[in-house]
Design an enzyme around this catalytic site. Structure first.
Site, PDB file in Angstrom:
ATOM      1  N   ARG A 145      13.645   4.145  12.162  1.00 25.54           N
ATOM      2  CA  ARG A 145      12.457   5.006  12.186  1.00 25.54           C
ATOM      3  C   ARG A 145      11.634   4.769  13.459  1.00 25.54           C
ATOM      4  O   ARG A 145      12.166   4.291  14.452  1.00 25.54           O
ATOM      5  CB  ARG A 145      11.648   4.777  10.903  1.00 25.54           C
ATOM      6  CG  ARG A 145      12.468   5.125   9.649  1.00 25.54           C
ATOM      7  CD  ARG A 145      11.674   4.957   8.383  1.00 25.54           C
ATOM      8  NE  ARG A 145      10.520   5.843   8.352  1.00 25.54           N
ATOM      9  CZ  ARG A 145       9.490   5.692   7.518  1.00 25.54           C
ATOM     10  NH1 ARG A 145       9.488   4.697   6.645  1.00 25.54           N
ATOM     11  NH2 ARG A 145       8.471   6.536   7.549  1.00 25.54           N
ATOM     12  N   GLU A 151      12.364  -9.686   1.598  1.00 28.96           N
ATOM     13  CA  GLU A 151      11.617  -8.502   2.054  1.00 28.96           C
ATOM     14  C   GLU A 151      12.452  -7.255   1.776  1.00 28.96           C
ATOM     15  O   GLU A 151      13.629  -7.212   2.119  1.00 28.96           O
ATOM     16  CB  GLU A 151      11.373  -8.666   3.565  1.00 28.96           C
ATOM     17  CG  GLU A 151      10.688  -7.496   4.218  1.00 28.96           C
ATOM     18  CD  GLU A 151      10.579  -7.678   5.737  1.00 28.96           C
ATOM     19  OE1 GLU A 151      10.851  -8.788   6.257  1.00 28.96           O
ATOM     20  OE2 GLU A 151      10.237  -6.684   6.402  1.00 28.96           O
ATOM     21  N   SER A 181      13.175   2.615   2.950  1.00 31.89           N
ATOM     22  CA  SER A 181      13.771   3.291   4.108  1.00 31.89           C
ATOM     23  C   SER A 181      14.318   2.243   5.073  1.00 31.89           C
ATOM     24  O   SER A 181      13.972   1.067   4.974  1.00 31.89           O
ATOM     25  CB  SER A 181      12.701   4.136   4.802  1.00 31.89           C
ATOM     26  OG  SER A 181      11.669   3.303   5.322  1.00 31.89           O
ATOM     27  N   TYR A 221      11.323   8.540   1.149  1.00 34.26           N
ATOM     28  CA  TYR A 221      11.234   7.474   0.148  1.00 34.26           C
ATOM     29  C   TYR A 221      11.917   7.807  -1.184  1.00 34.26           C
ATOM     30  O   TYR A 221      11.951   6.955  -2.069  1.00 34.26           O
ATOM     31  CB  TYR A 221       9.762   7.106  -0.090  1.00 34.26           C
ATOM     32  CG  TYR A 221       9.094   6.568   1.157  1.00 34.26           C
ATOM     33  CD1 TYR A 221       9.524   5.365   1.721  1.00 34.26           C
ATOM     34  CD2 TYR A 221       8.069   7.249   1.794  1.00 34.26           C
ATOM     35  CE1 TYR A 221       8.934   4.860   2.877  1.00 34.26           C
ATOM     36  CE2 TYR A 221       7.472   6.751   2.947  1.00 34.26           C
ATOM     37  CZ  TYR A 221       7.923   5.564   3.484  1.00 34.26           C
ATOM     38  OH  TYR A 221       7.345   5.067   4.633  1.00 34.26           O
ATOM     39  N   HIS A 253      12.602  -2.897   1.936  1.00 34.52           N
ATOM     40  CA  HIS A 253      12.071  -1.592   2.341  1.00 34.52           C
ATOM     41  C   HIS A 253      12.986  -0.507   1.794  1.00 34.52           C
ATOM     42  O   HIS A 253      14.211  -0.634   1.894  1.00 34.52           O
ATOM     43  CB  HIS A 253      11.987  -1.474   3.867  1.00 34.52           C
ATOM     44  CG  HIS A 253      11.105  -2.513   4.458  1.00 34.52           C
ATOM     45  ND1 HIS A 253       9.734  -2.432   4.390  1.00 34.52           N
ATOM     46  CD2 HIS A 253      11.385  -3.688   5.069  1.00 34.52           C
ATOM     47  CE1 HIS A 253       9.217  -3.509   4.942  1.00 34.52           C
ATOM     48  NE2 HIS A 253      10.189  -4.288   5.363  1.00 34.52           N
ATOM     49  N   ALA A 295       3.230  -0.833   4.847  1.00 31.91           N
ATOM     50  CA  ALA A 295       2.729  -0.804   6.237  1.00 31.91           C
ATOM     51  C   ALA A 295       2.257  -2.182   6.714  1.00 31.91           C
ATOM     52  O   ALA A 295       2.268  -2.456   7.919  1.00 31.91           O
ATOM     53  CB  ALA A 295       1.613   0.214   6.361  1.00 31.91           C
ATOM     54  N   ARG A 326       7.692   0.630  13.508  1.00 26.97           N
ATOM     55  CA  ARG A 326       8.175   0.062  12.242  1.00 26.97           C
ATOM     56  C   ARG A 326       9.309  -0.944  12.465  1.00 26.97           C
ATOM     57  O   ARG A 326       9.787  -1.572  11.527  1.00 26.97           O
ATOM     58  CB  ARG A 326       8.684   1.170  11.305  1.00 26.97           C
ATOM     59  CG  ARG A 326       7.619   2.118  10.856  1.00 26.97           C
ATOM     60  CD  ARG A 326       8.143   3.100   9.817  1.00 26.97           C
ATOM     61  NE  ARG A 326       7.351   4.304   9.804  1.00 26.97           N
ATOM     62  CZ  ARG A 326       6.226   4.454   9.080  1.00 26.97           C
ATOM     63  NH1 ARG A 326       5.810   3.506   8.286  1.00 26.97           N
ATOM     64  NH2 ARG A 326       5.537   5.582   9.148  1.00 26.97           N
ATOM     65  N   PRO A 338       0.790  -1.227   0.000  1.00 26.50           N
ATOM     66  CA  PRO A 338       0.000   0.000   0.000  1.00 26.50           C
ATOM     67  C   PRO A 338       0.824   1.279   0.000  1.00 26.50           C
ATOM     68  O   PRO A 338       1.881   1.342   0.633  1.00 26.50           O
ATOM     69  CB  PRO A 338      -0.821  -0.099   1.288  1.00 26.50           C
ATOM     70  CG  PRO A 338      -0.087  -1.064   2.147  1.00 26.50           C
ATOM     71  CD  PRO A 338       0.556  -2.037   1.195  1.00 26.50           C
ATOM     72  N   ASN A 339       0.340   2.249  -0.713  1.00 23.12           N
ATOM     73  CA  ASN A 339       0.896   3.611  -0.803  1.00 23.12           C
ATOM     74  C   ASN A 339       2.176   3.694  -1.635  1.00 23.12           C
ATOM     75  O   ASN A 339       2.677   4.790  -1.885  1.00 23.12           O
ATOM     76  CB  ASN A 339       1.143   4.213   0.598  1.00 23.12           C
ATOM     77  CG  ASN A 339      -0.140   4.337   1.383  1.00 23.12           C
ATOM     78  OD1 ASN A 339      -1.105   4.910   0.879  1.00 23.12           O
ATOM     79  ND2 ASN A 339      -0.191   3.788   2.582  1.00 23.12           N
ATOM     80  N   ARG A 365       5.307  10.899  -2.603  1.00 20.15           N
ATOM     81  CA  ARG A 365       5.051  10.568  -1.200  1.00 20.15           C
ATOM     82  C   ARG A 365       6.309  10.797  -0.364  1.00 20.15           C
ATOM     83  O   ARG A 365       7.323  10.125  -0.593  1.00 20.15           O
ATOM     84  CB  ARG A 365       4.660   9.089  -1.119  1.00 20.15           C
ATOM     85  CG  ARG A 365       4.462   8.583   0.281  1.00 20.15           C
ATOM     86  CD  ARG A 365       4.376   7.063   0.315  1.00 20.15           C
ATOM     87  NE  ARG A 365       4.165   6.599   1.669  1.00 20.15           N
ATOM     88  CZ  ARG A 365       4.358   5.358   2.072  1.00 20.15           C
ATOM     89  NH1 ARG A 365       4.770   4.439   1.204  1.00 20.15           N
ATOM     90  NH2 ARG A 365       4.156   5.021   3.322  1.00 20.15           N
ATOM     91  N   ASN A 413       7.801  -5.768  -1.007  1.00 19.11           N
ATOM     92  CA  ASN A 413       7.795  -4.649  -0.068  1.00 19.11           C
ATOM     93  C   ASN A 413       6.362  -4.554   0.434  1.00 19.11           C
ATOM     94  O   ASN A 413       5.502  -3.982  -0.234  1.00 19.11           O
ATOM     95  CB  ASN A 413       8.224  -3.347  -0.745  1.00 19.11           C
ATOM     96  CG  ASN A 413       8.273  -2.196   0.252  1.00 19.11           C
ATOM     97  OD1 ASN A 413       7.765  -2.312   1.371  1.00 19.11           O
ATOM     98  ND2 ASN A 413       8.882  -1.098  -0.140  1.00 19.11           N
TER      99      ASN A 413
HETATM  100  C1  DQA Z   1       8.273   0.895   3.739  1.00 19.69           C
HETATM  101  C2  DQA Z   1       8.412   1.120   5.248  1.00 19.69           C
HETATM  102  C3  DQA Z   1       7.074   0.935   5.946  1.00 19.69           C
HETATM  103  O1  DQA Z   1       7.218   1.166   7.342  1.00 19.69           O
HETATM  104  C4  DQA Z   1       6.065   1.931   5.422  1.00 19.69           C
HETATM  105  O2  DQA Z   1       4.805   1.713   6.008  1.00 19.69           O
HETATM  106  C5  DQA Z   1       5.967   1.926   3.938  1.00 19.69           C
HETATM  107  C6  DQA Z   1       7.181   1.770   3.130  1.00 19.69           C
HETATM  108  C7  DQA Z   1       9.583   1.217   2.983  1.00 19.69           C
HETATM  109  O3  DQA Z   1       9.692   0.808   1.821  1.00 19.69           O
HETATM  110  O4  DQA Z   1      10.470   1.883   3.510  1.00 19.69           O
HETATM  111  O5  DQA Z   1       4.912   2.174   3.377  1.00 19.69           O
HETATM  112  O6  DQA Z   1       7.977  -0.465   3.498  1.00 19.69           O
END
Ligand code: DQA
Length: 187
Positions: free
Chosen positions: A129, A120, A124, A45, A122, A99, A133, A32-33, A40, A96
């Protein structure tokens, strides 16, 4: 050769062709997102959009003769279904979960159920953080985690997963007996 030409694998026909050519087939999932990347929170990011990232993954995969399909959704159940459906069509998964990393036992269970090696990613560094997270439900069932390398993390994941799969397939190949090996004779 679609993948070598850097064309994403869209349909099962191409996946079958990739399998017949003994190409590795990897599924790349974005949660998501991540469709908002580029606009964003760029300080967290980065500036790259999701199509930019996908293009670089497909290009790198093509250079290595790997077939990839990339998909994004904001819906948890959709990720679960795509992971379930990956069995038999893909050799490994790069995900990825965004959240859902920190909340989704369903995604963890789907990865454990299909038992496909999964990396997996990410963008960031989640460990630097907010506290919420720091925990990943996915890490315990993943081959490994790449966190904090921005879009490069996906390319590192591709190399790591391909190296893992190649090592596994090499180890499972039957060993051929060396020819004309002199046999030791004892008197
Ligand atoms: C994320 C890190 C997650 O905590 C966050 O909710 C994201 C992006 C990252 O790619 O750094 O949406 O997965």
């Amino acid at each position: 050769n679609a993948a070598a030409a850097g064309i994403p694998i869209h349909c099962s026909l191409l996946l079958t062709e990739a399998r017949d050519r003994h190409m590795l087939r990897l599924l790349v999932l974005h949660g998501p997102n991540l469709n908002l990347l580029g606009t964003r929170e760029p300080s967290v990011y980065g500036q790259a959009s999701l199509p930019d990232i996908d293009k670089s993954i497909v290009r790198r995969a093509g250079e290595r003769g790997i077939a990839v399909q990339t998909k994004q959704t904001n819906v948890e159940g959709e990720l679960v279904t795509w992971i379930q459906n990956a069995r038999g069509h893909f050799d490994g998964i790069i995900i990825n979960p965004a959240a859902y990393t920190h909340t989704s036992i369903a995604i963890r269970d789907a990865i454990a159920a299909v038992a496909l090696p999964t990396v997996e990613v990410h963008l960031s560094n989640i460990h630097q953080r907010e506290e919420f997270r720091h925990h990943s439900f996915i890490a315990g069932v993943a081959l490994g985690q790449l966190s904090g390398f921005g879009p490069t993390g996906y390319l590192l994941a591709l190399h790591a997963l391909a190296a893992h799969l190649e090592a596994v397939s090499k180890a499972s190949r039957p060993r051929t007996a060396p020819k004309n090996k002199p046999t030791a004779s004892r008197r």
